[in-house]
Design an enzyme around this catalytic site. Sequence first.
Site: not given
Length: 478
Positions: A170, A245, A279, A379
């Site tokens: 997906k 992750e 990231c 973040e």
Amino acid sequence: MPHHNRFYIDGQWVSPAEHDVIDVINPATEEPVATIAAGRAADVDRAVAAARHAFKTYSQTSRDERLEILGRIVTAYQRRTDDLAEAISTEMGAPLSLARERHVPAGLGHITRATEVLKTYAFDQTVNATVITREPIGVVGLITPWNWPLNQIGCKVGPALAAGCTMVLKPSEIAPLSALIFAEILDEAGVPPGVFNLVNGDGPHVGQALASHPGVDMVSFTGSTRAGILVAKAAADTVKRVHQELGGKSPNILLDDADFVAAVTHGTQVCFANSGQSCNAPTRLLVPVDRQEEVIALARRVAEETIVGDPRAASTTIGPVVSRIQFERIQALIEAGIKEGATLVAGGLGRPEGLNRGYYVRPTVFANVCNDMHIAKEEIFGPVLSIMPYEDEEDAIQIANDTIYGLSSYVTSGDIERSRRIARQIRAGMVHLNGSRGDTAAAFGGYKQSGNGREWGQFGFEEFLEIKSMFGYMPQSA
């Protein structure tokens, strides 16, 4: 592309169970460029059934058979590099040069790395009379993000295929076009029906169905920590392996003997690269308190030299961020940084001058940032750098580790032994010493709320294997 409104299941392009669609928006223009089919649980059921059926035979293929398949994928991928670069630039706003030079090669690199691992990997080992073997874990659900779409697809699909797993992918519904081309590549390469399946859709419908599906043996997810928690909860009832992750807030420690011109320039450029949507970006720049003014001037210069604009323009350094939601979130965090007392050095709120449409963000630098500010804790996933002063090495390490994340980190010193010593004290899955780049033969992954498990190289390959002990397999001596 003829397959936007279809899914790739059991070796064929098939119609969805329902006829809902999702618009794909070009972030540079804010206009739709395509629609894709929006999958539902019934589509996931069909894809998982195909993968389970294919696993019976694909899991028993030889090393040479899998190597041949991977080789054909590499050849087909190389023929489609221009198409892939165009798709990535259109769907997530990367400059076309970056798409060609970094995004597309990254996906291919993981497939070739998985091939190299498979060539020599020892699946069996003997301990006394026991043979311990490593076998493919089964059907894997792969959920990938929009920020490095081919990189994340390649570093999951490559090792999963090499290990003998079958799979349902997906991709992000925000950036699905490159994934559709990837499915075409695998079809052209003759991957056996049912081994690789693709279902487009959003997290609540397709991601949730995939993570919770009793026919899925493992789910590998890359995305935000918030979404990763939802995936883990959905997977818990079936006790499947979950590989994640997730987010990061990576510290970049400059020690007082570093080359500040080179280190600040490089660190700021890497923070801004891909519009800050990585990231592992070095978003917290930790510097000696008595050198902060020098660092401010250097970082401001990089911000002012960064050209934000049309992804197709040769002069563009960074393009837009991926979506309106992402743009508005970044604006809110920049505003929070200003209100909480950080010193705005460059950039700030709003679009860059001359850009009136598109999700463009001004390259932004804050100084005098401390760890209780939102811009230090959250973040941001945009081109926003926080300069954080420290008193001494111990203080720098404490600031670096004072985060819920632990994905990557960076340490620069004129003395490699100092860099090594600091690196061993950072609570993160990766440390870049003195500007070093990553290595796809090494392990990629984090500590704490940055996830679990590892990707890349042998470490990522082994995530798709299960361990079996066969006692008494070997004859025992009299």
